[in-house]
Design a protein around this motif. Structure first.
Motif, short mmCIF file in Angstrom:
data_model
loop_
_atom_site.label_atom_id
_atom_site.label_comp_id
_atom_site.label_asym_id
_atom_site.label_seq_id
_atom_site.Cartn_x
_atom_site.Cartn_y
_atom_site.Cartn_z
N ASP A 95 0.86 -1.19 0.00
CA ASP A 95 0.00 0.00 0.00
C ASP A 95 0.89 1.24 0.00
OD1 ASP A 95 -2.44 1.46 0.23
OD2 ASP A 95 -2.11 1.68 2.37
N VAL A 96 0.87 1.98 -1.10
CA VAL A 96 1.66 3.20 -1.24
C VAL A 96 0.70 4.39 -1.15
CG1 VAL A 96 3.29 4.50 -2.66
CG2 VAL A 96 3.27 2.00 -2.76
N ARG A 97 0.97 5.29 -0.23
CA ARG A 97 0.10 6.46 -0.06
C ARG A 97 0.91 7.74 -0.13
NH1 ARG A 97 -4.91 4.95 3.99
NH2 ARG A 97 -5.09 2.76 3.34
N ILE A 98 0.35 8.71 -0.83
CA ILE A 98 0.97 10.03 -1.01
C ILE A 98 0.06 11.06 -0.35
CG2 ILE A 98 1.78 11.73 -2.67
CD1 ILE A 98 3.32 9.07 -2.78
N VAL A 99 0.63 11.89 0.51
CA VAL A 99 -0.16 12.89 1.23
C VAL A 99 -0.40 14.10 0.33
CG1 VAL A 99 -0.25 14.39 3.25
CG2 VAL A 99 0.81 12.13 3.42
N LEU A 100 -1.66 14.49 0.19
CA LEU A 100 -2.01 15.70 -0.55
C LEU A 100 -1.67 16.92 0.29
CD1 LEU A 100 -5.49 15.10 -2.25
CD2 LEU A 100 -3.51 16.17 -3.32
N SER A 101 -0.94 17.87 -0.28
CA SER A 101 -0.57 19.06 0.48
C SER A 101 -0.35 20.24 -0.45
CB SER A 101 0.72 18.80 1.27
OG SER A 101 1.17 19.99 1.90
N GLU A 102 -0.79 21.40 0.01
CA GLU A 102 -0.54 22.62 -0.74
C GLU A 102 0.94 23.00 -0.71
OE1 GLU A 102 -3.21 25.57 0.76
OE2 GLU A 102 -5.00 24.48 0.16
N GLY A 124 2.48 4.69 -13.32
CA GLY A 124 2.65 6.13 -13.32
C GLY A 124 1.78 6.78 -12.26
N PHE A 125 1.96 8.06 -12.06
CA PHE A 125 1.16 8.75 -11.06
C PHE A 125 -0.33 8.71 -11.42
CE2 PHE A 125 -0.42 12.70 -8.93
CZ PHE A 125 -0.21 12.28 -7.63
N SER A 126 -0.63 8.60 -12.71
CA SER A 126 -2.04 8.53 -13.14
C SER A 126 -2.69 7.23 -12.69
CB SER A 126 -2.14 8.67 -14.66
OG SER A 126 -1.40 7.65 -15.31
N ASP A 127 -1.90 6.23 -12.28
CA ASP A 127 -2.46 4.97 -11.78
C ASP A 127 -2.83 5.05 -10.30
OD1 ASP A 127 -2.22 3.42 -14.20
OD2 ASP A 127 -0.05 3.44 -13.87
N PHE A 128 -2.39 6.09 -9.62
CA PHE A 128 -2.76 6.28 -8.22
C PHE A 128 -4.21 6.75 -8.14
CE2 PHE A 128 1.72 6.08 -7.86
CZ PHE A 128 2.07 5.92 -6.52
N ALA A 129 -4.94 6.27 -7.15
CA ALA A 129 -6.33 6.69 -6.93
C ALA A 129 -6.36 7.89 -6.00
CB ALA A 129 -7.13 5.55 -6.33
N ARG A 130 -7.08 8.93 -6.41
CA ARG A 130 -7.19 10.12 -5.57
C ARG A 130 -8.27 9.92 -4.53
NH1 ARG A 130 -9.36 14.83 -4.12
NH2 ARG A 130 -8.11 16.74 -4.14
N ARG A 131 -7.92 10.15 -3.28
CA ARG A 131 -8.88 10.08 -2.20
C ARG A 131 -8.99 11.46 -1.55
NH1 ARG A 131 -9.92 4.94 -2.65
NH2 ARG A 131 -8.26 3.45 -3.11
N THR A 132 -9.65 11.55 -0.40
CA THR A 132 -9.93 12.86 0.18
C THR A 132 -8.66 13.66 0.45
OG1 THR A 132 -11.90 11.94 1.25
CG2 THR A 132 -11.09 14.06 2.06
N ASN A 133 -7.71 13.06 1.14
CA ASN A 133 -6.49 13.79 1.52
C ASN A 133 -5.22 13.10 1.05
OD1 ASN A 133 -7.80 15.90 3.06
ND2 ASN A 133 -8.25 14.34 4.59
#
Length: 221
Positions: A95-102, A124-133
């Motif tokens: 499970d790879v998770r990237i934190v959304l941040s300004e 690629g980054f386009s294969d990552f699923a966008r979630r809330t944060n």
């Protein structure tokens, strides 16, 4: 200036001042100025292991810069994080998770490599699923296969770095007027998080249990 306009200005000022004391996060860029090696075999890899009992997945959240090494690929110095998979004795989901941040969101790509550092699969980054944060990616590996997956490589996705994650939301605020009554107003807020070659991530493997067997669920965070 009318009483309503004065009150509105005071309310807006209070909203601005309320955010002034917050500590602003900025993604830490990886250091590419020293100790750059010429191939992936020379990169110091990090072991990837299952969570310990009572260990929380979020405890493994780190800056990409803290786990990245510099390697020259196709004549260009690039930051990479190389994880060893030899401790994953069962079929596993990483499970790879990237934190959304300004302050900077890591536009990552992931590759599963064999023992000779040849690519078995690439995401690629386009294969990552966008979630809330956050963004997330699930990578299945089974080291019992004839060509065993041996490493997980993370690095910036050059096709996405320099872009942005944009979200539009409605926001309403209100305050009491002098002498009684209230004033409410709404605004449309556009949030842009720059996609960069750095940022916060966490990488956690979980064993995949065969269907039909009762096992204790492994909590994910």
């Amino acid at each position: 200036m009318t009483r309503l306009a004065t009150a509105a200005m005071l309310g807006m000022t209070a909203l601005v001042l309320s955010g002034c004391g917050r500590q602003v996060y900025r993604a830490t860029p990886p250091d590419l100025s020293t100790a750059c090696v010429d191939n992936l075999a020379a990169v110091a890899s990090r072991p990837l292991a299952y969570l310990e009992p009572k260990e929380k997945a979020q405890a493994r959240r780190v800056e990409f810069a803290a786990v990245a090494a510099c390697v020259r690929m196709e004549g260009t110095a690039l930051p990479v994080a190389l994880y060893r998979l030899d401790a994953l004795h069962e079929p596993s989901e990483i499970d790879v998770r990237i934190v959304l941040s300004e302050g900077g969101t890591f536009a990552a790509s992931a590759e599963v490599l064999d023992a000779n550092f040849q690519t078995l699969r690439r995401y690629g980054f386009s294969d990552f699923a966008r979630r809330t944060n956050e963004y997330s990616l699930s990578v299945f590996v089974d080291r019992r296969r004839p060509v065993a997956p041996t490493y997980l490589l993370l690095r910036p996705d050059p096709s996405q770095v320099g872009g942005s994650d944009t979200a539009i939301a409605s926001q309403s605020s209100g305050f009491m007027l002098p002498g009684g009554g209230s004033y409410t107003y709404g605004t449309e807020v556009t949030r842009r998080r720059p996609l960069v070659g750095a940022g916060q991530l966490q990488v956690v493997p979980y064993p995949v249990r065969p269907i039909g067997f009762e096992t204790e669920d492994v909590p994910r965070g």
